[in-house]
Design an enzyme around this catalytic site. Structure first.
Site, mmCIF file in Angstrom:
data_model
loop_
_atom_site.group_PDB
_atom_site.id
_atom_site.type_symbol
_atom_site.label_atom_id
_atom_site.label_comp_id
_atom_site.label_asym_id
_atom_site.label_seq_id
_atom_site.Cartn_x
_atom_site.Cartn_y
_atom_site.Cartn_z
ATOM 1 N N THR A 26 62.200 -13.085 -3.537
ATOM 2 C CA THR A 26 62.925 -13.939 -2.605
ATOM 3 C C THR A 26 63.573 -15.089 -3.356
ATOM 4 O O THR A 26 62.919 -15.771 -4.139
ATOM 5 C CB THR A 26 61.963 -14.486 -1.535
ATOM 6 O OG1 THR A 26 61.420 -13.385 -0.801
ATOM 7 C CG2 THR A 26 62.680 -15.416 -0.585
ATOM 8 N N ASN A 178 52.407 -7.259 1.168
ATOM 9 C CA ASN A 178 52.421 -8.729 1.257
ATOM 10 C C ASN A 178 52.452 -9.286 2.668
ATOM 11 O O ASN A 178 52.945 -10.387 2.911
ATOM 12 C CB ASN A 178 53.608 -9.293 0.460
ATOM 13 C CG ASN A 178 53.513 -8.974 -1.012
ATOM 14 O OD1 ASN A 178 52.507 -8.442 -1.472
ATOM 15 N ND2 ASN A 178 54.558 -9.280 -1.762
ATOM 16 N N ASN A 235 49.783 -13.866 3.149
ATOM 17 C CA ASN A 235 50.186 -13.895 4.562
ATOM 18 C C ASN A 235 49.065 -13.443 5.494
ATOM 19 O O ASN A 235 49.285 -12.723 6.474
ATOM 20 C CB ASN A 235 51.447 -13.066 4.788
ATOM 21 C CG ASN A 235 52.706 -13.773 4.328
ATOM 22 O OD1 ASN A 235 52.800 -14.987 4.391
ATOM 23 N ND2 ASN A 235 53.679 -13.000 3.858
#
Length: 356
Positions: A26, A178, A235
Site C-alpha cells: 500500500t 492480512n 487486522n
C-alpha cells in the site's frame, strides 16, 4: 549468490525473466482512488522484477476502506491503470493487479457515497482507521453481509478481473491475506456465521474458492494467483484449532481450479508452522508457491534451493531500491526507505529514490 533467484521461470500462462517478485505494498498515492502518472513512474522504475504485484486495489466501491487506495471497477480506473501497465511492459516487466476488498477494515469517510463497510459478521476489528478528513477513527461495526451482498462481492471480483485484462494487466492476485474480506471469511475472529458461509472448514473456505472460481472462469486460471497469511494476526485475525484444516482444504481446492500460484505470507518464518507450509505446498501441487516475508538474497536462494518455494517476493526493499534485482545480483548494500513517506501523497519517498 543468486543463481536460482535470477533464473527465468514460468508462472501460469507467463514466462518470467527471474524469480524475484515485487510484493504488493500500500502506498496511498491514488488521489480520488484513480491510478495516475506518478504511479506509472513508480511501477515502471521497478520493472526489473520478474513479476510486480500492485498495491491492494478495490474491486468494488465497498472495498475502498483506506484513504487514497486505487480502485478497478470503472472506465476511469481502467484508463489510469493502462498507463501503469504500459510503463511496466515498455520496460520488459510483467504485472498483476492485487484485488483487495477491505471488508470490515474501512471507514465510511474513506468510502464513496452509497458504499458500506461490510463483513461476514457484525464484528468490528480492534483499533483505528486513518481518514484524511478526521484522522484516526475507530473501526465501525460492519454490516453483516446478506446472501445478495456475498453474490455481489463475488461478481465484483470477477468483473474487476475482466477490467484488469482490459487495462493491460498480465493477471490478478486475489488478496486473501492480512485480515481483508477473503481472509475475514476464513477466520472465526471475523466470521461467526451459521449458514453455508461459516462454521465448518468447508464453509469458511467457500467464499475464497468461489471468488477464485469466478475470476478464473472470467480470465483463465493461468492468470490468477492468491495471497494467504495463515496464522497472521494483522487486522484482528486470530488462530483457531481448525485453521490448518481450513488452509489445507483451501489449497487443495485452489489446485483443482488450476490457479497459477499461491503467495504465502510468512514473516521470516515466525508465523506459518513449517509443517503447514509444507502441507500447503504439497496440496497446491498444480501451481507455483511464492514465498514472502522479510527475505534477503541469501535466505531466498537457500529456500529456493531447498524446494520450499518457486519464487520469492520482496516488499519494503523495493521502496528505496528501484533496481533491487540488480543490487541483489551484484551483492550491493541496500538503501533504507523513509517510513514517514510510505503512505503520504506525492513523489517524495515514492519516485525520487536513486535509479542505480
Amino acid at each position: 549468490m543468486g543463481d536460482l533467484l535470477h533464473t527465468p521461470t514460468t508462472l501460469g500462462d507467463l514466462e518470467l525473466k527471474n524469480r524475484v517478485v515485487m510484493a504488493p505494498m500500500t502506498r496511498n498515492r491514488a488521489l480520488g482512488n484513480v491510478p495516475n502518472d506518478l504511479m506509472a513512474t513508480y511501477y515502471g522504475q521497478r520493472s526489473e522484477a520478474g513479476l510486480i504485484v500492485t498495491e491492494g486495489t478495490a474491486p468494488a466501491p465497498d472495498g475502498l476502506g483506506y484513504a487514497r487506495i486505487p480502485g478497478l471497477f470503472n472506465g476511469e480506473h481502467v484508463q489510469g491503470w493502462r498507463g501503469v501497465t504500459e510503463a511496466v511492459h515498455a520496460a520488459g516487466g510483467r504485472i498483476f493487479v492485487q484485488l483487495m476488498h477491505t471488508g470490515r477494515i474501512g471507514h465510511a469517510l474513506n468510502l464513496p457515497p452509497g458504499a458500506r463497510v461490510l463483513g461476514p459478521s457484525a464484528i468490528a476489528a480492534k483499533g483505528d482507521m486513518y481518514t484524511d478528513q478526521q484522522g484516526p477513527q475507530p473501526f465501525p461495526v460492519p454490516h453483516e453481509m446478506s446472501e445478495a451482498d456475498i453474490a455481489q462481492a463475488i461478481e465484483g471480483f470477477a468483473d474487476s478481473a475482466g477490467l484488469a485484462r482490459e487495462a493491460g494487466f498480465d493477471g490478478v492476485e486475489l488478496h486473501g491475506a492480512n485480515g481483508y474480506l477473503i481472509d475475514q471469511f476464513l477466520n472465526v475472529a471475523s466470521n461467526q456465521r451459521r449458514d453455508d458461509w461459516g462454521g465448518s472448514v468447508e464453509n469458511r473456505a467457500r467464499f475464497a474458492l468461489e471468488v477464485a472460481r469466478k475470476v478464473a472462469s472470467r480470465i483463465g486460471a493461468g492468470r490468477v494467483g492468491i495471497r494467504i497469511s495463515p496464522y497472521g494476526v494483522f487486522n484482528s485475525m486470530a488462530p483457531d484449532p481448525e485453521l490448518d484444516a481450513v488452509y489445507l482444504h483451501l489449497a487443495r481446492g485452489l489446485s483443482e481450479l488450476g490457479l497459477a500460484y499461491v503467495h504465502l505470507v510468512d514473516f521470516g518464518g515466525k508465523v506459518v508452522p513449517a509443517d503447514l507450509q509444507a502441507g500447503i505446498r504439497a496440496a497446491f501441487n498444480r501451481g507455483r508457491l511464492i514465498l514472502s516475508g522479510e527475505y534477503d538474497a541469501a535466505r531466498a536462494e537457500a529456500d529456493l534451493a531447498a524446494g520450499r518455494g518457486d519464487l520469492v517476493a520482496f516488499g519494503r526493499p523495493f521502496i528505496a531500491n528501484p533496481r533491487l534485482v540488480s543490487r541483489l545480483r551484484a551483492g550491493l548494500p541496500l538503501a533504507a526507505g523513509d517510513p514517514t513517506t510510505f503512505y503520504t501523497p506525492g513523489a517524495r519517498g515514492y519516485t525520487d529514490y536513486p535509479l542505480e
